[in-house]
Design an enzyme around this catalytic site. Sequence first.
Site, mmCIF file in Angstrom:
data_model
loop_
_atom_site.group_PDB
_atom_site.id
_atom_site.type_symbol
_atom_site.label_atom_id
_atom_site.label_comp_id
_atom_site.label_asym_id
_atom_site.label_seq_id
_atom_site.Cartn_x
_atom_site.Cartn_y
_atom_site.Cartn_z
ATOM 1 N N GLY A 46 14.485 18.411 27.635
ATOM 2 C CA GLY A 46 14.387 16.962 27.597
ATOM 3 C C GLY A 46 15.729 16.292 27.794
ATOM 4 O O GLY A 46 16.498 16.131 26.852
ATOM 5 N N GLY B 182 16.828 13.240 28.278
ATOM 6 C CA GLY B 182 16.900 11.798 28.130
ATOM 7 C C GLY B 182 18.258 11.415 27.561
ATOM 8 O O GLY B 182 19.214 12.198 27.612
ATOM 9 N N ALA B 183 18.355 10.222 27.010
ATOM 10 C CA ALA B 183 19.650 9.747 26.514
ATOM 11 C C ALA B 183 20.182 10.646 25.398
ATOM 12 O O ALA B 183 21.326 11.105 25.445
ATOM 13 C CB ALA B 183 19.521 8.307 26.034
ATOM 14 N N LYS C 291 14.705 7.752 7.925
ATOM 15 C CA LYS C 291 14.844 7.272 9.306
ATOM 16 C C LYS C 291 13.580 6.539 9.744
ATOM 17 O O LYS C 291 13.639 5.502 10.405
ATOM 18 C CB LYS C 291 15.129 8.462 10.225
ATOM 19 C CG LYS C 291 15.186 8.127 11.718
ATOM 20 C CD LYS C 291 16.517 7.545 12.137
ATOM 21 C CE LYS C 291 16.572 7.277 13.638
ATOM 22 N NZ LYS C 291 16.584 8.511 14.441
ATOM 23 N N ASN D 114 13.143 2.738 11.209
ATOM 24 C CA ASN D 114 12.515 2.525 12.521
ATOM 25 C C ASN D 114 11.285 1.628 12.434
ATOM 26 O O ASN D 114 11.018 0.854 13.354
ATOM 27 C CB ASN D 114 12.126 3.870 13.144
ATOM 28 C CG ASN D 114 13.309 4.619 13.718
ATOM 29 O OD1 ASN D 114 14.385 4.054 13.887
ATOM 30 N ND2 ASN D 114 13.132 5.893 13.998
ATOM 31 N N ASN E 10 12.349 -1.086 15.124
ATOM 32 C CA ASN E 10 11.900 -0.778 16.488
ATOM 33 C C ASN E 10 10.776 -1.669 17.004
ATOM 34 O O ASN E 10 10.881 -2.222 18.110
ATOM 35 C CB ASN E 10 11.520 0.701 16.589
ATOM 36 C CG ASN E 10 12.731 1.611 16.592
ATOM 37 O OD1 ASN E 10 13.783 1.255 16.066
ATOM 38 N ND2 ASN E 10 12.598 2.794 17.169
#
Length: 299
Positions: free
Chosen positions: A7, A9-10, A180, A184, A188
């Site tokens: 993966g 991604g960022a 976390k 979120n 988010n």
Amino acid sequence: MKISLVGAGAIGNLWAGALAKQGHQLHLWRRQPGNTYTLNWQDVHSSREDTFCFDSNQPEQLANSDVIFITVKAFQVADAVTTLLPWLSADTPVIIMHNGMGTEDEVLSLLPDNPVLYATTAQAAFRPDPHSVRHTGNGPTYLGGVNPAGLACSGLAELLHTALPPCHWQTDIHEPQWQKLAINCAINPLTAIHQCRNGELSETRYADELTAVCHEVSAVMTAAGYPIDTVTLRQQVMAVIEATAANYSSMQQDVAHQRPTEIDAITGFLIRQANHFQIATPANTRLWQHIKDLEQHYD
């Protein structure tokens, strides 16, 4: 070490570059075709870029890895693990890092013999293009095993700590996962719905909704065995909003680019836990439904 990272991604690219800078041999397992992948990596403390060329999609390197590091989104985890099975040795540790919770049972059923570990991180990254990543903020990473073999792999925390400090070993990884998740749940969905940076949530117009979300989350966390009161959680949320004021949340970016979000693993997981404990969550349910509606109306 020989590390296969699944993966790119960022966050995946952030860890790939950081681990490569420590001299580890990184191999990337990507959905995109190709045997190599070039990454331009920029540290949070420097304007200079490091360029790496990684081997990718090489089954032999996957099979010979000392550790597998999976950084896909929550809804992609089961498929990612399944694609690895033909080449994965039963004694290879597998570290899984994603926002939210709820993938653990399926992963353990797919990997009954492997050491399985979960990680959660507050490191921040931005990917301006498919071959670049910028480290945009420091934060702690927590790592812990979720089966007996995984619990015996505490030394892997040092691997991550050396690459992107700090990383802490947790005997109960669910505690930082819940912490976390709570943050979120508050940040988010609201940043995704209003398409704003995190810092905008400190404005008065969001105060009541943030308090309602925190009240519900604290009740569910307490019922799950991780007690926290509404006031304390609200203070923690505001501290993160202020510390990451200039950042965009991952969910904001997903909605902005019309990609599937991790809402089901974040707010959706909270709601499922709340239903189990018979706790009402109207504020979180409204946010979950709003994000699901946005996803259904992408062009």
